[in-house]
Scaffold this active site. Structure first.
Site, PDB file in Angstrom:
ATOM      1  N   LEU A  44       0.995  -1.285  -0.018  1.00  5.93           N
ATOM      2  CA  LEU A  44      -0.070   0.036  -0.165  1.00  5.93           C
ATOM      3  C   LEU A  44       0.941   1.422  -0.066  1.00  5.93           C
ATOM      4  O   LEU A  44       1.736   1.489   0.681  1.00  5.93           O
ATOM      5  CB  LEU A  44      -0.986  -0.081   1.406  1.00  5.93           C
ATOM      6  CG  LEU A  44      -2.009   1.267   1.344  1.00  5.93           C
ATOM      7  CD1 LEU A  44      -3.225   0.519   2.062  1.00  5.93           C
ATOM      8  CD2 LEU A  44      -1.389   2.356   2.234  1.00  5.93           C
ATOM      9  N   LEU A  45       0.360   2.106  -0.942  1.00  2.00           N
ATOM     10  CA  LEU A  45       0.941   3.443  -0.842  1.00  2.00           C
ATOM     11  C   LEU A  45       0.159   4.362  -0.442  1.00  2.00           C
ATOM     12  O   LEU A  45      -1.272   4.343  -0.800  1.00  2.00           O
ATOM     13  CB  LEU A  45       1.159   4.015  -2.419  1.00  2.00           C
ATOM     14  CG  LEU A  45       1.663   5.342  -2.692  1.00  2.00           C
ATOM     15  CD1 LEU A  45       2.107   5.327  -4.085  1.00  2.00           C
ATOM     16  CD2 LEU A  45       0.334   6.140  -3.030  1.00  2.00           C
ATOM     17  N   ASN A  46       0.461   5.588   0.502  1.00  2.00           N
ATOM     18  CA  ASN A  46      -0.464   6.496   0.821  1.00  2.00           C
ATOM     19  C   ASN A  46       0.359   7.830   0.500  1.00  2.00           C
ATOM     20  O   ASN A  46       0.727   8.203  -0.425  1.00  2.00           O
ATOM     21  CB  ASN A  46      -1.370   6.222   1.967  1.00  2.00           C
ATOM     22  CG  ASN A  46      -0.613   6.097   3.240  1.00  2.00           C
ATOM     23  OD1 ASN A  46      -0.117   5.309   3.554  1.00  2.00           O
ATOM     24  ND2 ASN A  46      -0.863   7.058   4.310  1.00  2.00           N
ATOM     25  N   ASP A  47       0.227   8.564   1.629  1.00  2.00           N
ATOM     26  CA  ASP A  47       0.742  10.107   1.430  1.00  2.00           C
ATOM     27  C   ASP A  47       1.896  10.145   0.809  1.00  2.00           C
ATOM     28  O   ASP A  47       3.159   9.670   1.139  1.00  2.00           O
ATOM     29  CB  ASP A  47       0.949  10.653   2.791  1.00  2.00           C
ATOM     30  CG  ASP A  47      -0.239  10.676   3.738  1.00  2.00           C
ATOM     31  OD1 ASP A  47      -1.215  10.001   3.360  1.00  2.00           O
ATOM     32  OD2 ASP A  47      -0.090  10.996   4.879  1.00  2.00           O
ATOM     33  N   GLN A  63       4.570   7.185   1.664  1.00  2.00           N
ATOM     34  CA  GLN A  63       4.231   6.159   2.907  1.00  2.00           C
ATOM     35  C   GLN A  63       3.791   4.587   2.230  1.00  2.00           C
ATOM     36  O   GLN A  63       3.162   4.607   1.485  1.00  2.00           O
ATOM     37  CB  GLN A  63       2.767   6.520   3.570  1.00  2.00           C
ATOM     38  CG  GLN A  63       2.958   7.603   4.516  1.00  2.00           C
ATOM     39  CD  GLN A  63       3.562   7.474   5.727  1.00  2.00           C
ATOM     40  OE1 GLN A  63       2.900   6.892   6.674  1.00  2.00           O
ATOM     41  NE2 GLN A  63       4.781   7.746   5.890  1.00  2.00           N
ATOM     42  N   SER A 107       3.869  10.157   8.103  1.00  2.00           N
ATOM     43  CA  SER A 107       3.986  11.134   7.127  1.00  2.00           C
ATOM     44  C   SER A 107       4.849  12.540   7.663  1.00  2.00           C
ATOM     45  O   SER A 107       5.317  12.779   8.734  1.00  2.00           O
ATOM     46  CB  SER A 107       2.917  11.877   6.691  1.00  2.00           C
ATOM     47  OG  SER A 107       2.441  10.838   5.794  1.00  2.00           O
ATOM     48  N   ARG A 166       0.695  14.987  14.217  1.00  2.00           N
ATOM     49  CA  ARG A 166       1.602  14.303  13.190  1.00  2.00           C
ATOM     50  C   ARG A 166       2.035  15.090  11.905  1.00  2.00           C
ATOM     51  O   ARG A 166       1.172  16.277  11.705  1.00  2.00           O
ATOM     52  CB  ARG A 166       1.119  12.985  13.165  1.00  2.00           C
ATOM     53  CG  ARG A 166      -0.173  12.829  12.621  1.00  2.00           C
ATOM     54  CD  ARG A 166      -0.442  11.602  12.107  1.00  2.00           C
ATOM     55  NE  ARG A 166      -2.195  11.270  11.907  1.00  2.00           N
ATOM     56  CZ  ARG A 166      -2.894  10.945  12.722  1.00  2.00           C
ATOM     57  NH1 ARG A 166      -2.666  10.650  13.918  1.00  2.00           N
ATOM     58  NH2 ARG A 166      -4.364  10.833  12.272  1.00  2.00           N
ATOM     59  N   ASP A 167       2.590  14.581  11.279  1.00  2.00           N
ATOM     60  CA  ASP A 167       2.819  15.195   9.662  1.00  2.00           C
ATOM     61  C   ASP A 167       3.627  16.598   9.818  1.00  2.00           C
ATOM     62  O   ASP A 167       3.005  17.438   9.385  1.00  2.00           O
ATOM     63  CB  ASP A 167       1.717  15.268   9.125  1.00  2.00           C
ATOM     64  CG  ASP A 167       0.962  13.963   9.144  1.00  2.00           C
ATOM     65  OD1 ASP A 167       1.479  12.936   9.328  1.00  2.00           O
ATOM     66  OD2 ASP A 167      -0.266  14.080   9.035  1.00  2.00           O
ATOM     67  N   GLU A 222      -5.206  16.516   9.191  1.00  2.00           N
ATOM     68  CA  GLU A 222      -3.831  15.928   8.808  1.00  2.00           C
ATOM     69  C   GLU A 222      -2.954  16.852   7.913  1.00  2.00           C
ATOM     70  O   GLU A 222      -3.617  17.441   7.050  1.00  2.00           O
ATOM     71  CB  GLU A 222      -4.054  14.692   8.301  1.00  2.00           C
ATOM     72  CG  GLU A 222      -4.969  13.636   9.538  1.00  2.00           C
ATOM     73  CD  GLU A 222      -4.982  12.215   8.694  1.00  2.00           C
ATOM     74  OE1 GLU A 222      -5.472  12.025   7.743  1.00  2.00           O
ATOM     75  OE2 GLU A 222      -4.746  11.563   9.619  1.00  2.00           O
TER      76      GLU A 222
HETATM   77  C1  FRU Z   1      -2.894  10.575   6.077  1.00  2.00           C
HETATM   78  C2  FRU Z   1      -2.073  10.018   7.110  1.00  2.00           C
HETATM   79  C3  FRU Z   1      -1.106  10.980   8.229  1.00  2.00           C
HETATM   80  C4  FRU Z   1      -0.172   9.815   8.854  1.00  2.00           C
HETATM   81  C5  FRU Z   1       0.042   8.779   7.550  1.00  2.00           C
HETATM   82  C6  FRU Z   1       0.187   7.413   8.247  1.00  2.00           C
HETATM   83  O1  FRU Z   1      -3.181   9.682   5.213  1.00  2.00           O
HETATM   84  O2  FRU Z   1      -2.943   9.540   8.220  1.00  2.00           O
HETATM   85  O3  FRU Z   1      -1.719  11.629   9.092  1.00  2.00           O
HETATM   86  O4  FRU Z   1       1.131  10.501   9.245  1.00  2.00           O
HETATM   87  O5  FRU Z   1      -1.229   8.869   6.952  1.00  2.00           O
HETATM   88  O6  FRU Z   1       0.529   6.497   7.215  1.00  2.00           O
END
Ligand code: FRU
Length: 485
Positions: A44-47, A63, A107, A166-167, A222
């Site tokens: 899985l890819l996210n941010d 991510q 992130s 976070r972030d 976020e």
């Molecule tokens: C946003 C988020 C961030 C967090 C990250 C975890 O999509 O929830 O707030 O740092 O993804 O993967």
């Protein structure tokens, strides 16, 4: 394989490498693999994270949970590019390998200072009782791509805020100091952003909240980011918990910006206008920006959303990033335009022109640019990825200048509980469309980027038709199409 039953806490170790190779092979054979978007080789890819220009090239991280399409133990995957379009993969860069990030390298952002690219991120940890403890950390990358030891900058959340803290996004202001915005949640469960200052990137002082006129706008903010364009301050973030309202805020979570005077770094005050969504499509979240060497502001987003399922899950992977977009300020508004480097792609592409609605075209991964010279008085539609029983449709109604993206018949359905159409009003009649269709996505830039729709679609492989449908006369257009490889 039932991915929900797979372990979410696997680390990249030599013992796990065989399993990873096996998953990668399966993923490579999956339908819906993209042609010109950044996507994970597995899992899985996210941010997007750590987006920065450093040592002569762009660095971008994302991510990543390598072992399945689930939000498991997060790593940062690393890519580089000289032109924002052709990316080179470097594998996992940051892994959860210290106590303070043992449950995920969450992130954050990147800042190039002299000979180093400083990466700032949130170390996610959970106690045995399930309580979260966030740590803000940094890790510097040298010009040869090796990393220094990680540093822990902050432990826990400031008083008055929950552990949803976070972030970090870090930048250097004109006063020479470094500033950070960090997403958070007040103890009364409303979203907020905290502002920090540092002289050396190591000792950080909390300046309090960024004071906006949105005291109660969702329960968590976020992925904040702050930048200025032509004397305007733009604070962007991804709020959660906003109710849908007309055509706005239709997705499970939102992402957008507030714009106004530059942020007052001494007091944290931001005078701003209304919250605007970046994107009107179904799948867009947690974008991040960076500045190019010549001062362009470039944004990349996650073409996906948390807490939703996607058809590729069953093939062991999920999501991709959006194409990079340049943010420009024009007539008091922000516009988003695909970066000009995408035109490099056209050189290798098959080129066609099209100006007759009765003619059909086809394609699976392409750019389609349309200029409208005259519009009919009544609605018309453009269908792409059309097959016998499916199509993705963009409707335009000249009477109210409404643009509607309809994915109710796009192919395999997804997340239909959040609706199957998305709509936005244009501020002037539809004049141009730039559309980027990939094997499982569509990005639509209308009227020179005044309005963008980004969405995943999951059509059959042979649903490749492109068709303009106008019931009344009066539609005159000129289109060009480049098939991307
Ligand atoms: C946003 C988020 C961030 C967090 C990250 C975890 O999509 O929830 O707030 O740092 O993804 O993967």
């Amino acid at each position: 394989m039932n991915w929900l039953l797979t372990n979410k806490n696997k680390r990249l170790t030599p013992e796990n490498s065989k399993e990873l190779e096996y998953i990668k092979k399966q993923v490579a054979d999956s339908p819906w693999r993209q042609v010109f978007h950044i996507q994970p080789e597995s899992g899985l890819l996210n941010d997007p994270n750590g987006f920065a220009f450093f040592n002569g090239e762009y660095h971008l991280f994302y991510q990543w949970y390598p072992f399945g399409p689930v939000h498991g133990l997060k790593h940062w995957y690393h890519l580089t590019s000289e032109n924002l379009v052709d990316w080179k993969s470097h594998g996992a860069a940051l892994a959860p390998d210290i106590y303070e990030d043992r449950h995920g390298v969450y992130s954050g952002s990147g800042l190039a200072v002299k000979e180093k690219l400083y990466l700032f991120y949130t170390g996610n940890t959970k106690l045995d009782n399930g309580e979260r403890v966030p740590f803000q950390c940094s890790c510097a990358m040298r010009t040869d791509g090796t990393f220094e030891e990680k540093k822990v900058l902050m432990e826990g959340a400031p008083e008055g805020y929950t552990p949803h803290f976070r972030d970090p996004k870090v930048w250097q202001a004109e006063d020479g100091m470094y500033y950070a915005v960090i997403g958070g949640q007040r103890v009364d469960l409303t979203g907020a952003i905290l502002l920090y200052v540092s002289a050396d990137l190591e000792t950080w002082e909390c300046k309090g909240e960024v004071q906006t006129s949105l005291p109660s706008f969702g329960y968590m903010w976020e992925c904040p980011d702050y930048f200025e364009i032509q004397g305007n301050g733009i604070l962007m973030f991804s709020p959660q918990g906003i109710e849908a309202e007309g055509d706005s805020f239709q997705n499970i979570y939102q992402s957008g910006y507030i714009m106004g005077e530059p942020l007052d770094l001494a007091s944290g005050r931001l005078e701003h206008g209304a919250f605007r969504e970046w994107d009107h499509g179904f799948d867009f979240y947690a974008p991040q920006t960076t500045e190019s060497p010549y001062g362009r502001r470039i944004l990349i987003g996650w073409m996906g959303l948390p807490d939703q399922s996607y058809p590729t899950d069953r093939f062991g992977w999920a999501h991709c990033l959006t194409l990079p977009r340049e943010i420009v300020f024009e007539n008091g508004e922000l516009r988003q335009q695909p970066v000009k480097e995408l035109k490099n792609k056209r050189n290798e592409a098959e080129h066609q022109t099209w100006n007759n609605a009765d003619e059909l075209m086809d394609g699976q991964a392409y750019e389609l640019d349309i200029r409208f010279d005259s519009l009919p008085d009544t609605p018309f539609s453009l269908h792409v990825r059309e097959g016998r029983q499916e199509r993705t449709t963009l409707h335009y109604d000249p009477r109210d200048r409404k643009l509607v993206l309809d994915r109710s018949d796009s192919g395999e359905p997804l997340n239909e509980e959040y609706g199957t159409t998305r709509a936005a009003l244009l501020s002037y009649p539809l004049a141009t469309l730039r559309i980027f269709v990939d094997v499982s996505s569509i990005e639509i830039f209308a009227n020179d980027g005044e309005c963008v729709f980004t969405s995943r679609i999951f059509p059959k492989e042979d649903s490749n038709g492109i068709r303009m449908q106008a019931d009344a006369g009066g539609l005159v257009f000129h289109a060009e199409k480049w098939e991307y490889k």
